[in-house]
Design an enzyme around this catalytic site. Structure first.
Site, PDB file in Angstrom:
ATOM      1  N   ARG A 129       2.274  14.655  -8.931  1.00  0.00           N
ATOM      2  CA  ARG A 129       3.625  14.370  -8.408  1.00  0.00           C
ATOM      3  C   ARG A 129       4.022  15.340  -7.301  1.00  0.00           C
ATOM      4  O   ARG A 129       4.849  15.033  -6.464  1.00  0.00           O
ATOM      5  CB  ARG A 129       4.677  14.484  -9.522  1.00  0.00           C
ATOM      6  CG  ARG A 129       4.567  13.418 -10.599  1.00  0.00           C
ATOM      7  CD  ARG A 129       5.828  13.416 -11.449  1.00  0.00           C
ATOM      8  NE  ARG A 129       5.630  12.768 -12.732  1.00  0.00           N
ATOM      9  CZ  ARG A 129       5.712  11.461 -12.928  1.00  0.00           C
ATOM     10  NH1 ARG A 129       5.987  10.666 -11.924  1.00  0.00           N
ATOM     11  NH2 ARG A 129       5.528  10.958 -14.138  1.00  0.00           N
ATOM     12  N   ASP A 167       2.491   9.905 -10.116  1.00  0.00           N
ATOM     13  CA  ASP A 167       1.503  10.669 -10.879  1.00  0.00           C
ATOM     14  C   ASP A 167       0.323   9.821 -11.345  1.00  0.00           C
ATOM     15  O   ASP A 167       0.408   8.590 -11.400  1.00  0.00           O
ATOM     16  CB  ASP A 167       2.156  11.274 -12.119  1.00  0.00           C
ATOM     17  CG  ASP A 167       2.411  10.223 -13.202  1.00  0.00           C
ATOM     18  OD1 ASP A 167       3.022   9.180 -12.889  1.00  0.00           O
ATOM     19  OD2 ASP A 167       1.971  10.427 -14.341  1.00  0.00           O
ATOM     20  N   GLY A 176       9.291   9.087 -11.113  1.00  0.00           N
ATOM     21  CA  GLY A 176       8.634   8.924  -9.815  1.00  0.00           C
ATOM     22  C   GLY A 176       9.508   9.001  -8.588  1.00  0.00           C
ATOM     23  O   GLY A 176       9.042   9.346  -7.511  1.00  0.00           O
ATOM     24  N   GLU A 214      13.582   3.222  -6.212  1.00  0.00           N
ATOM     25  CA  GLU A 214      12.306   3.232  -6.944  1.00  0.00           C
ATOM     26  C   GLU A 214      11.227   3.915  -6.116  1.00  0.00           C
ATOM     27  O   GLU A 214      11.265   3.867  -4.885  1.00  0.00           O
ATOM     28  CB  GLU A 214      11.848   1.781  -7.189  1.00  0.00           C
ATOM     29  CG  GLU A 214      12.307   1.199  -8.510  1.00  0.00           C
ATOM     30  CD  GLU A 214      11.382   1.558  -9.674  1.00  0.00           C
ATOM     31  OE1 GLU A 214      10.680   2.594  -9.597  1.00  0.00           O
ATOM     32  OE2 GLU A 214      11.379   0.793 -10.655  1.00  0.00           O
ATOM     33  N   ASP A 215      10.249   4.491  -6.796  1.00  0.00           N
ATOM     34  CA  ASP A 215       9.094   5.036  -6.088  1.00  0.00           C
ATOM     35  C   ASP A 215       8.169   3.914  -5.635  1.00  0.00           C
ATOM     36  O   ASP A 215       7.716   3.864  -4.511  1.00  0.00           O
ATOM     37  CB  ASP A 215       8.329   6.038  -6.965  1.00  0.00           C
ATOM     38  CG  ASP A 215       7.974   5.488  -8.346  1.00  0.00           C
ATOM     39  OD1 ASP A 215       8.442   4.383  -8.714  1.00  0.00           O
ATOM     40  OD2 ASP A 215       7.228   6.159  -9.080  1.00  0.00           O
ATOM     41  N   LYS A 239       3.633  -2.998  -3.613  1.00  0.00           N
ATOM     42  CA  LYS A 239       2.297  -3.612  -3.609  1.00  0.00           C
ATOM     43  C   LYS A 239       2.482  -5.122  -3.751  1.00  0.00           C
ATOM     44  O   LYS A 239       2.532  -5.635  -4.870  1.00  0.00           O
ATOM     45  CB  LYS A 239       1.488  -3.126  -4.819  1.00  0.00           C
ATOM     46  CG  LYS A 239       1.102  -1.657  -4.815  1.00  0.00           C
ATOM     47  CD  LYS A 239       0.294  -1.345  -6.078  1.00  0.00           C
ATOM     48  CE  LYS A 239       0.005   0.113  -6.252  1.00  0.00           C
ATOM     49  NZ  LYS A 239      -0.562   0.425  -7.585  1.00  0.00           N
ATOM     50  N   ASP A 260       5.269  -2.401  -8.405  1.00  0.00           N
ATOM     51  CA  ASP A 260       3.892  -2.826  -8.642  1.00  0.00           C
ATOM     52  C   ASP A 260       3.937  -4.270  -9.158  1.00  0.00           C
ATOM     53  O   ASP A 260       4.071  -5.205  -8.381  1.00  0.00           O
ATOM     54  CB  ASP A 260       3.286  -1.822  -9.632  1.00  0.00           C
ATOM     55  CG  ASP A 260       1.802  -2.006  -9.861  1.00  0.00           C
ATOM     56  OD1 ASP A 260       1.099  -2.352  -8.911  1.00  0.00           O
ATOM     57  OD2 ASP A 260       1.343  -1.796 -10.996  1.00  0.00           O
ATOM     58  N   PHE A 274      -4.450   2.193  -6.739  1.00  0.00           N
ATOM     59  CA  PHE A 274      -3.664   3.178  -7.466  1.00  0.00           C
ATOM     60  C   PHE A 274      -3.383   4.366  -6.540  1.00  0.00           C
ATOM     61  O   PHE A 274      -4.285   4.879  -5.885  1.00  0.00           O
ATOM     62  CB  PHE A 274      -4.407   3.650  -8.718  1.00  0.00           C
ATOM     63  CG  PHE A 274      -3.527   4.447  -9.609  1.00  0.00           C
ATOM     64  CD1 PHE A 274      -2.612   3.820 -10.446  1.00  0.00           C
ATOM     65  CD2 PHE A 274      -3.563   5.843  -9.586  1.00  0.00           C
ATOM     66  CE1 PHE A 274      -1.748   4.564 -11.239  1.00  0.00           C
ATOM     67  CE2 PHE A 274      -2.710   6.588 -10.384  1.00  0.00           C
ATOM     68  CZ  PHE A 274      -1.807   5.947 -11.215  1.00  0.00           C
ATOM     69  N   VAL A 275      -2.116   4.786  -6.485  1.00  0.00           N
ATOM     70  CA  VAL A 275      -1.749   5.887  -5.584  1.00  0.00           C
ATOM     71  C   VAL A 275      -1.097   7.047  -6.340  1.00  0.00           C
ATOM     72  O   VAL A 275      -0.512   6.845  -7.412  1.00  0.00           O
ATOM     73  CB  VAL A 275      -0.792   5.392  -4.464  1.00  0.00           C
ATOM     74  CG1 VAL A 275      -1.498   4.430  -3.530  1.00  0.00           C
ATOM     75  CG2 VAL A 275       0.470   4.761  -5.028  1.00  0.00           C
TER      76      VAL A 275
HETATM   77  P1  IMP Z   1       5.806  -2.145 -12.429  1.00  0.00           P
HETATM   78  O1  IMP Z   1       6.732  -2.337 -13.579  1.00  0.00           O
HETATM   79  O2  IMP Z   1       4.440  -2.727 -12.675  1.00  0.00           O
HETATM   80  O3  IMP Z   1       6.365  -2.602 -11.097  1.00  0.00           O
HETATM   81  O4  IMP Z   1       5.484  -0.602 -12.308  1.00  0.00           O
HETATM   82  C1  IMP Z   1       6.441   0.300 -11.999  1.00  0.00           C
HETATM   83  C2  IMP Z   1       6.074   1.705 -12.406  1.00  0.00           C
HETATM   84  O5  IMP Z   1       4.659   1.886 -12.680  1.00  0.00           O
HETATM   85  C3  IMP Z   1       6.377   2.603 -11.231  1.00  0.00           C
HETATM   86  O6  IMP Z   1       7.728   3.001 -11.244  1.00  0.00           O
HETATM   87  C4  IMP Z   1       5.389   3.732 -11.425  1.00  0.00           C
HETATM   88  O7  IMP Z   1       5.942   4.707 -12.268  1.00  0.00           O
HETATM   89  C5  IMP Z   1       4.193   3.079 -12.098  1.00  0.00           C
HETATM   90  N1  IMP Z   1       3.144   2.764 -11.095  1.00  0.00           N
HETATM   91  C6  IMP Z   1       2.817   1.558 -10.621  1.00  0.00           C
HETATM   92  N2  IMP Z   1       1.815   1.623  -9.724  1.00  0.00           N
HETATM   93  C7  IMP Z   1       1.503   2.941  -9.619  1.00  0.00           C
HETATM   94  C8  IMP Z   1       0.543   3.669  -8.831  1.00  0.00           C
HETATM   95  O8  IMP Z   1      -0.243   3.146  -8.011  1.00  0.00           O
HETATM   96  N3  IMP Z   1       0.537   5.024  -9.010  1.00  0.00           N
HETATM   97  C9  IMP Z   1       1.372   5.678  -9.869  1.00  0.00           C
HETATM   98  N4  IMP Z   1       2.273   5.030 -10.616  1.00  0.00           N
HETATM   99  C10 IMP Z   1       2.349   3.669 -10.501  1.00  0.00           C
END
Ligand code: IMP
Length: 178
Positions: free
Chosen positions: A169, A163, A48, A102-103, A134, A106, A156-157
């Site tokens: 992407r 993606d 990402g 990081e992208d 978020k 979440d 969700f984005v």
């Molecule tokens: P986390 O571990 O829950 O913080 O999630 C991190 C990873 O989940 C990110 O690096 C993304 O690859 C994916 N992700 C989380 N939210 C989204 C979203 O809204 N769209 C797309 N990918 C997401």
């Protein structure tokens, strides 16, 4: 700006490429000041972060190194929960200033895992630079999250590196599910 369809979902514009780039320029300026004379190592989390890293690094004019890692998630048994594994983490981070790119943050689970792996190597400092965050989805606070492009709602984005099941992407702008 028109809505876009990715797989079965419809998405509407959230952040245009122009405002993404403006924000990245400001983060770059801040990093140039904060890391003057320190030669940090930027570590992008694939897939990402590839576009964010490319645009961010063009704004960095201090000496720096750049690498990427990949984190895989496996769904283990219920008692174990999700197991993660990192690939490609540099092994020479001792006494370095590390910037994780990081992208999106979440729940923060991925980041927690990466931070623990990096900390094991005793770097001089570790910070996180995430394009999106978020806050409503975060499970526990992450002290290292010091540079955030945009705080966004818990939707969700897709786009600009992010993606939905492999697609989206390549979109220039960032869209949220309607
Ligand atoms: P986390 O571990 O829950 O913080 O999630 C991190 C990873 O989940 C990110 O690096 C993304 O690859 C994916 N992700 C989380 N939210 C989204 C979203 O809204 N769209 C797309 N990918 C997401």
């Amino acid at each position: 700006m028109n809505n876009v369809q990715v797989h079965d979902k419809e998405f509407e514009i959230l952040l245009e490429n122009d405002s993404i780039n403006k924000r990245i320029r400001l983060i770059g300026i801040q990093l140039n000041v904060d890391y003057e004379n320190r030669c940090p190592v930027f570590i992008g989390v694939l897939n990402g972060s590839f576009l964010f890293m490319a645009d961010l690094i063009k704004e960095i004019d201090i000496a720096c190194e750049i690498g990427f890692i990949r984190v895989a998630s496996y769904h283990g048994t219920e008692s174990v929960g999700e197991i993660k594994e990192a690939f490609g983490l540099p092994t020479d981070l001792k006494d370095r200033d590390v910037i994780i790119v990081e992208d999106i943050v979440d729940t923060g689970q991925t980041l927690k895992y990466i931070l623990a792996k990096v900390q094991q190597q005793e770097p001089a400092s570790v910070t996180v630079c995430s394009l999106l965050f978020k806050p409503a989805a975060l499970k526990e606070p992450i002290a290292e999250l010091n540079y955030v492009g945009f705080e966004i709602p818990n939707d969700f984005v897709v786009g600009y590196g992010l993606d939905y099941n492999g697609l989206g992407r390549n979109l220039k702008d960032i869209y949220r599910a309607v």
